[in-house]
Design an enzyme around this catalytic site. Structure first.
Site, PDB file in Angstrom:
ATOM      1  N   ARG A  58       0.815  -1.235   0.000  1.00  0.00           N
ATOM      2  CA  ARG A  58       0.000   0.000   0.000  1.00  0.00           C
ATOM      3  C   ARG A  58       0.841   1.274   0.000  1.00  0.00           C
ATOM      4  NH1 ARG A  58      -2.566  -3.237   2.899  1.00  0.00           N
ATOM      5  NH2 ARG A  58      -0.609  -4.333   3.038  1.00  0.00           N
ATOM      6  N   THR A  59       1.975   1.262   0.691  1.00  0.00           N
ATOM      7  CA  THR A  59       2.742   2.513   0.718  1.00  0.00           C
ATOM      8  C   THR A  59       3.263   2.826  -0.682  1.00  0.00           C
ATOM      9  OG1 THR A  59       3.358   2.021   2.996  1.00  0.00           O
ATOM     10  CG2 THR A  59       4.604   3.752   1.903  1.00  0.00           C
ATOM     11  N   LYS A  87      25.534  -3.869  -6.402  1.00  0.00           N
ATOM     12  CA  LYS A  87      26.918  -3.866  -6.920  1.00  0.00           C
ATOM     13  C   LYS A  87      27.826  -3.014  -6.046  1.00  0.00           C
ATOM     14  CE  LYS A  87      25.506  -4.132 -11.784  1.00  0.00           C
ATOM     15  NZ  LYS A  87      25.537  -3.403 -13.061  1.00  0.00           N
ATOM     16  N   ARG A 108      11.848   3.824   0.378  1.00  0.00           N
ATOM     17  CA  ARG A 108      11.827   2.919   1.543  1.00  0.00           C
ATOM     18  C   ARG A 108      13.086   2.067   1.503  1.00  0.00           C
ATOM     19  NH1 ARG A 108       6.840  -0.903   3.319  1.00  0.00           N
ATOM     20  NH2 ARG A 108       6.221   1.112   4.154  1.00  0.00           N
ATOM     21  N   HIS A 136       8.346   6.339   9.888  1.00  0.00           N
ATOM     22  CA  HIS A 136       7.450   6.194   8.737  1.00  0.00           C
ATOM     23  C   HIS A 136       6.520   7.414   8.765  1.00  0.00           C
ATOM     24  CE1 HIS A 136       5.165   4.492   5.617  1.00  0.00           C
ATOM     25  NE2 HIS A 136       4.988   3.268   6.060  1.00  0.00           N
TER      26      HIS A 136
HETATM   27  C1  NCD Z   1       4.026  -0.877   7.944  1.00  0.00           C
HETATM   28  C2  NCD Z   1       5.490  -0.691   7.593  1.00  0.00           C
HETATM   29  O1  NCD Z   1       5.939  -1.082   6.534  1.00  0.00           O
HETATM   30  O2  NCD Z   1       6.147  -0.131   8.460  1.00  0.00           O
HETATM   31  N1  NCD Z   1       3.168  -0.985   6.857  1.00  0.00           N
HETATM   32  C3  NCD Z   1       2.860   0.114   6.107  1.00  0.00           C
HETATM   33  O3  NCD Z   1       3.700   0.847   5.630  1.00  0.00           O
HETATM   34  N2  NCD Z   1       1.565   0.367   5.934  1.00  0.00           N
HETATM   35  C4  NCD Z   1       3.791  -1.863   9.024  1.00  0.00           C
HETATM   36  C5  NCD Z   1       4.151  -3.305   8.811  1.00  0.00           C
HETATM   37  O4  NCD Z   1       4.759  -3.687   7.812  1.00  0.00           O
HETATM   38  O5  NCD Z   1       3.787  -4.113   9.691  1.00  0.00           O
END
Ligand code: NCD
Length: 337
Positions: A58-59, A87, A108, A136
């Site tokens: 989703r992110t 690399k 990320r 986050h």
């Molecule tokens: C979370 C994350 O990746 O920190 N999910 C997200 O971004 N919606 C939480 C998780 O992975 O449990």
């Protein structure tokens, strides 16, 4: 005044209440576009570099969708194994190169501090989509936006509210960022429920204490919790030294309708950043809650698009030009309520 113009978004610690109010009012204006009642092409021609070096559904997709909904283009890189980081290229070099191909970057990465390091080499704004167990910030903003909306619908507000956070509070970056962000409000009560080995880090507890809020730590889901929000989390198995170690904690704090009724108020809002681990030995948020009107998890995911659209619009300075580039939607747009 738009304090986010041209800025990186690396940590919630960079926000104050006024900035949050501004982000949320721009997010509110995004609803007709997200619902496909109208469309805007204000970012036509702009390119988002969407770099996800750790699993994400989703992110990653909501960053991309948010940018597309503003009329921009998305170029994605997923997985360290398929990038030059495999690399031995440094984050600085990767940032220097990819920022030449984009107007803004969302990123990320599994290491704490990595997005910060990357931003030092970037020539365009960088938005942190999660750096290891650290932060986050966009999830915290969408969680806060959701909490505010849910509480407002119950005639209450953020100041004075009580939140129970459950699960892996040590490794969960969403609860770290959300706790720090909530500290900007008044008189917040935190109940932190986790196995003793997975308690909230001291660095976050210090922020809570220094801001004058109250917290209670417990390792048991016993008794009645007077919480307005119940925020469940997944055991972050990818941050444990071994699967066996993570397995010790899986399934410890399950929430289903019966447990919810026993421990929470009839109006307590149920949240989770998702993904919920639906495997039988974990099942931290049971499907039998799907019919519960207080389950806000899919309202959180929908709100994530609005908040990320608002951030892109503010960082790129087009928040007042949405209507100027507005168009009708000629296709059948399903109601997604
Ligand atoms: C979370 C994350 O990746 O920190 N999910 C997200 O971004 N919606 C939480 C998780 O992975 O449990």
């Amino acid at each position: 005044m738009n304090s986010l113009l041209g800025q990186h978004i690396l940590s919630v610690e960079q926000f104050d209440r006024d900035t949050i109010t501004h982000i949320f009012s721009v997010a509110d204006q995004m609803l007709p576009y997200a619902k496909r009642e109208k469309r805007t092409t204000v970012l036509n021609g702009a390119i988002l570099g969407n770099l996800f070096f750790e699993p994400s559904t989703r992110t990653r997709v909501s960053f991309g969708t948010a940018f597309n909904l503003l009329g921009g283009f998305v170029r994605e890189t997923t997985g360290i194994g398929t990038s030059a980081l495999a690399k031995g290229e440094s984050l600085y070099d990767t940032a220097r190169v990819l920022s030449g191909y984009s107007d803004i970057i969302a990123m990320r990465h599994p290491d704490s501090g990595s997005v910060n390091e990357f931003s030092n080499g970037s020539r365009v704004p960088v938005v942190n989509g999660g750096d290891g167990a650290n932060e986050h910030p966009t999830q915290a903003l969408l969680d806060l936006y959701t909490i505010r909306k849910e509480l407002n619908s119950h005639d209450s507000d953020l100041d004075g509210m009580h939140i129970a956070m459950i699960g892996d509070l040590r490794h969960g970056r969403t609860v770290h960022s959300l706790s720090k962000l909530l500290c900007l409000f008044k008189n917040i009560h935190f109940t932190l429920i986790s196995p003793a080995e997975l308690t909230m880090p001291d660095s976050v507890l210090d922020v809570i204490t220094n801001a004058g809020h109250q917290f209670r730590i417990t390792d048991s889901l016993e008794g009645q919790f007077d919480a307005d929000i119940c925020y469940q989390t997944r055991i972050q198995e990818e941050r444990f030294p071994s699967q066996e170690e993570a397995n010790k904690y899986r399934g410890k704090f399950r929430l289903d309708q019966e447990i919810y009724t026993r421990h929470f108020k009839s109006k307590t809002v149920i949240m989770h950043p998702l993904p919920r681990d639906s495997r039988a030995d974990a099942n931290e948020l049971d499907n039998d809650l799907n019919a519960n009107p207080n389950l806000a998890i899919f309202r959180q995911t929908d709100n994530g698009v609005l908040v990320r659209m608002a951030l892109f619009a503010l960082i790129l300075g087009v928040e007042n030009k949405l209507k100027q580039y507005e168009h009708n939607v000629p296709w059948y747009a399903a109601h997604k309520d």
